[in-house]
Design a protein around this motif. Structure first.
Motif, PDB file in Angstrom:
ATOM      1  N   PHE A  87      38.993  -5.090 -39.891  1.00 33.05           N
ATOM      2  CA  PHE A  87      38.171  -4.606 -40.837  1.00 33.05           C
ATOM      3  C   PHE A  87      38.663  -3.220 -41.458  1.00 33.05           C
ATOM      4  O   PHE A  87      38.926  -2.350 -40.318  1.00 33.05           O
ATOM      5  N   ALA A  88      38.353  -3.040 -42.724  1.00 33.18           N
ATOM      6  CA  ALA A  88      38.629  -1.557 -43.270  1.00 33.18           C
ATOM      7  C   ALA A  88      37.257  -0.853 -43.327  1.00 33.18           C
ATOM      8  O   ALA A  88      36.262  -1.177 -43.457  1.00 33.18           O
ATOM      9  N   TYR A  89      37.474   0.400 -42.898  1.00 36.42           N
ATOM     10  CA  TYR A  89      36.390   1.487 -42.818  1.00 36.42           C
ATOM     11  C   TYR A  89      36.724   2.654 -43.541  1.00 36.42           C
ATOM     12  O   TYR A  89      37.840   3.408 -43.320  1.00 36.42           O
ATOM     13  N   PRO A  90      36.398   3.032 -44.576  1.00 40.25           N
ATOM     14  CA  PRO A  90      36.713   4.110 -45.509  1.00 40.25           C
ATOM     15  C   PRO A  90      36.998   5.264 -44.919  1.00 40.25           C
ATOM     16  O   PRO A  90      37.670   6.131 -45.084  1.00 40.25           O
ATOM     17  N   GLU A  91      35.643   5.782 -43.892  1.00 41.91           N
ATOM     18  CA  GLU A  91      35.637   6.932 -43.239  1.00 41.91           C
ATOM     19  C   GLU A  91      37.079   7.105 -42.173  1.00 41.91           C
ATOM     20  O   GLU A  91      37.041   7.897 -41.741  1.00 41.91           O
ATOM     21  N   ILE A  92      37.537   5.875 -42.143  1.00 42.10           N
ATOM     22  CA  ILE A  92      38.540   6.233 -40.907  1.00 42.10           C
ATOM     23  C   ILE A  92      40.148   5.624 -41.541  1.00 42.10           C
ATOM     24  O   ILE A  92      39.702   4.556 -42.389  1.00 42.10           O
ATOM     25  N   ASP A  93      40.993   6.333 -41.292  1.00 38.89           N
ATOM     26  CA  ASP A  93      42.107   6.131 -41.760  1.00 38.89           C
ATOM     27  C   ASP A  93      43.020   4.716 -41.097  1.00 38.89           C
ATOM     28  O   ASP A  93      43.454   5.032 -40.171  1.00 38.89           O
ATOM     29  N   GLY A  94      42.756   3.694 -41.745  1.00 36.09           N
ATOM     30  CA  GLY A  94      43.279   2.441 -41.302  1.00 36.09           C
ATOM     31  C   GLY A  94      42.224   1.344 -40.795  1.00 36.09           C
ATOM     32  O   GLY A  94      41.077   1.601 -41.180  1.00 36.09           O
ATOM     33  N   ASP A  95      42.603   0.245 -40.557  1.00 33.45           N
ATOM     34  CA  ASP A  95      41.832  -0.781 -39.775  1.00 33.45           C
ATOM     35  C   ASP A  95      41.255  -0.791 -38.609  1.00 33.45           C
ATOM     36  O   ASP A  95      42.007  -0.318 -37.500  1.00 33.45           O
ATOM     37  N   ILE A  96      40.162  -1.509 -38.264  1.00 32.49           N
ATOM     38  CA  ILE A  96      39.739  -1.405 -36.558  1.00 32.49           C
ATOM     39  C   ILE A  96      39.676  -2.844 -36.245  1.00 32.49           C
ATOM     40  O   ILE A  96      38.820  -3.522 -37.099  1.00 32.49           O
ATOM     41  N   SER A  97      40.048  -3.370 -35.482  1.00 31.49           N
ATOM     42  CA  SER A  97      39.816  -4.765 -34.771  1.00 31.49           C
ATOM     43  C   SER A  97      38.532  -4.884 -34.270  1.00 31.49           C
ATOM     44  O   SER A  97      37.649  -4.035 -33.782  1.00 31.49           O
ATOM     45  N   PRO A  98      37.906  -6.057 -34.719  1.00 35.79           N
ATOM     46  CA  PRO A  98      36.402  -6.265 -34.291  1.00 35.79           C
ATOM     47  C   PRO A  98      36.214  -6.335 -32.653  1.00 35.79           C
ATOM     48  O   PRO A  98      35.515  -5.666 -32.072  1.00 35.79           O
ATOM     49  N   THR A  99      37.628  -6.773 -32.275  1.00 38.73           N
ATOM     50  CA  THR A  99      37.365  -6.748 -30.693  1.00 38.73           C
ATOM     51  C   THR A  99      37.456  -5.387 -30.155  1.00 38.73           C
ATOM     52  O   THR A  99      36.777  -4.958 -29.160  1.00 38.73           O
ATOM     53  N   VAL A 100      38.197  -4.386 -30.575  1.00 40.69           N
ATOM     54  CA  VAL A 100      38.236  -2.817 -30.348  1.00 40.69           C
ATOM     55  C   VAL A 100      36.831  -2.493 -30.445  1.00 40.69           C
ATOM     56  O   VAL A 100      36.203  -1.901 -29.684  1.00 40.69           O
ATOM     57  N   LEU A 101      36.124  -2.630 -31.644  1.00 46.13           N
ATOM     58  CA  LEU A 101      34.661  -2.309 -31.930  1.00 46.13           C
ATOM     59  C   LEU A 101      33.885  -2.723 -30.567  1.00 46.13           C
ATOM     60  O   LEU A 101      32.794  -2.082 -30.096  1.00 46.13           O
ATOM     61  N   ARG A 102      33.824  -4.052 -30.268  1.00 51.47           N
ATOM     62  CA  ARG A 102      33.050  -4.843 -29.066  1.00 51.47           C
ATOM     63  C   ARG A 102      33.277  -3.952 -27.839  1.00 51.47           C
ATOM     64  O   ARG A 102      32.472  -3.402 -27.177  1.00 51.47           O
ATOM     65  N   TYR A 103      34.513  -3.736 -27.610  1.00 51.94           N
ATOM     66  CA  TYR A 103      35.139  -3.017 -26.190  1.00 51.94           C
ATOM     67  C   TYR A 103      34.694  -1.421 -26.310  1.00 51.94           C
ATOM     68  O   TYR A 103      34.171  -0.980 -25.258  1.00 51.94           O
ATOM     69  N   THR A 104      34.631  -0.846 -27.486  1.00 53.10           N
ATOM     70  CA  THR A 104      33.833   0.591 -27.571  1.00 53.10           C
ATOM     71  C   THR A 104      32.328   0.400 -27.410  1.00 53.10           C
ATOM     72  O   THR A 104      31.834   1.317 -26.801  1.00 53.10           O
ATOM     73  N   ASN A 105      31.787  -0.285 -27.723  1.00 56.85           N
ATOM     74  CA  ASN A 105      30.193  -0.643 -27.570  1.00 56.85           C
ATOM     75  C   ASN A 105      30.271  -1.018 -26.248  1.00 56.85           C
ATOM     76  O   ASN A 105      29.144  -0.079 -25.557  1.00 56.85           O
ATOM     77  N   VAL A 106      30.742  -1.669 -25.563  1.00 60.42           N
ATOM     78  CA  VAL A 106      30.687  -1.821 -24.213  1.00 60.42           C
ATOM     79  C   VAL A 106      30.832  -0.649 -23.230  1.00 60.42           C
ATOM     80  O   VAL A 106      30.074  -0.332 -22.498  1.00 60.42           O
ATOM     81  N   LEU A 107      31.817   0.182 -23.784  1.00 60.66           N
ATOM     82  CA  LEU A 107      32.033   1.499 -23.139  1.00 60.66           C
ATOM     83  C   LEU A 107      30.858   2.263 -23.260  1.00 60.66           C
ATOM     84  O   LEU A 107      30.464   3.133 -22.417  1.00 60.66           O
ATOM     85  N   SER A 108      30.223   2.545 -24.499  1.00 63.13           N
ATOM     86  CA  SER A 108      29.245   3.337 -24.743  1.00 63.13           C
ATOM     87  C   SER A 108      27.816   2.832 -24.013  1.00 63.13           C
ATOM     88  O   SER A 108      27.058   3.663 -23.227  1.00 63.13           O
ATOM     89  N   GLU A 109      27.693   1.479 -23.657  1.00 62.14           N
ATOM     90  CA  GLU A 109      26.696   1.122 -22.729  1.00 62.14           C
ATOM     91  C   GLU A 109      26.954   1.406 -21.349  1.00 62.14           C
ATOM     92  O   GLU A 109      25.891   1.916 -20.666  1.00 62.14           O
ATOM     93  N   LEU A 110      28.051   1.430 -20.951  1.00 60.66           N
ATOM     94  CA  LEU A 110      28.478   1.708 -19.465  1.00 60.66           C
ATOM     95  C   LEU A 110      28.320   3.246 -19.349  1.00 60.66           C
ATOM     96  O   LEU A 110      27.728   3.713 -18.348  1.00 60.66           O
ATOM     97  N   VAL A 111      28.841   4.026 -20.405  1.00 63.32           N
ATOM     98  CA  VAL A 111      28.564   5.666 -20.164  1.00 63.32           C
ATOM     99  C   VAL A 111      27.097   5.843 -20.104  1.00 63.32           C
ATOM    100  O   VAL A 111      26.128   6.907 -19.477  1.00 63.32           O
ATOM    101  N   HIS A 112      26.247   4.989 -21.164  1.00 66.08           N
ATOM    102  CA  HIS A 112      24.770   5.406 -21.129  1.00 66.08           C
ATOM    103  C   HIS A 112      24.127   4.858 -19.856  1.00 66.08           C
ATOM    104  O   HIS A 112      23.033   5.623 -19.395  1.00 66.08           O
ATOM    105  N   ASN A 113      24.425   3.977 -19.063  1.00 68.65           N
ATOM    106  CA  ASN A 113      23.901   3.648 -17.909  1.00 68.65           C
ATOM    107  C   ASN A 113      24.532   4.445 -16.623  1.00 68.65           C
ATOM    108  O   ASN A 113      23.738   4.602 -15.605  1.00 68.65           O
ATOM    109  N   PHE A 114      25.657   4.558 -16.528  1.00 68.46           N
ATOM    110  CA  PHE A 114      26.366   5.391 -15.541  1.00 68.46           C
ATOM    111  C   PHE A 114      26.762   6.985 -15.568  1.00 68.46           C
ATOM    112  O   PHE A 114      27.077   7.534 -14.716  1.00 68.46           O
TER     113      PHE A 114
END
Length: 86
Positions: free
Chosen positions: A1-28
Motif C-alpha cells: 500500500f502506498a502512503y503519501p506521508e511515507i516515502d515508499g510502500d508498506i506491506s500490510p503484513t508489516v503494518l500488522r506486525y507493528t500493531n502487535v508490537l504496539s499492543e505488546l508495548v502497551h501491555n508490557f
C-alpha cells in the motif's frame, strides 16, 4: 500500500506486525530482557520487528517444520543467531 506521508510502500503484513508490537508495548511497557515465545511465527517477521526496538533475553519460535525452516533462513540472513526455532 502506498502512503503519501511515507516515502515508499508498506506491506500490510508489516503494518500488522507493528500493531502487535504496539499492543505488546502497551501491555508490557518494555520487552527488554524478556524471554519471548511465538507460536505460529511464519517466516519470522514479528521477531524481526520486535528485535528492531528491544533487546530481549531470548526468542523462541514454534511452528510447522516448513515454516521453521523458512524462519531460520530469513532470520539468520539478518544475523539473528540467538533465535531458537523448533
Amino acid at each position: 500500500f502506498a502512503y503519501p506521508e511515507i516515502d515508499g510502500d508498506i506491506s500490510p503484513t508489516v503494518l500488522r506486525y507493528t500493531n502487535v508490537l504496539s499492543e505488546l508495548v502497551h501491555n508490557f511497557k518494555t520487552l527488554d530482557d524478556l524471554r519471548i515465545l511465538e507460536i505460529g511465527a511464519g517466516y519470522g517477521g514479528q521477531c524481526r520487528i520486535i528485535s528492531s526496538f528491544f533487546d530481549f533475553k531470548s526468542y523462541t519460535i514454534v511452528d510447522l517444520d516448513e515454516c521453521c525452516t523458512l524462519a531460520e533462513k530469513y532470520l539468520k540472513k539478518l544475523f539473528f543467531f540467538l533465535i531458537n526455532i523448533r
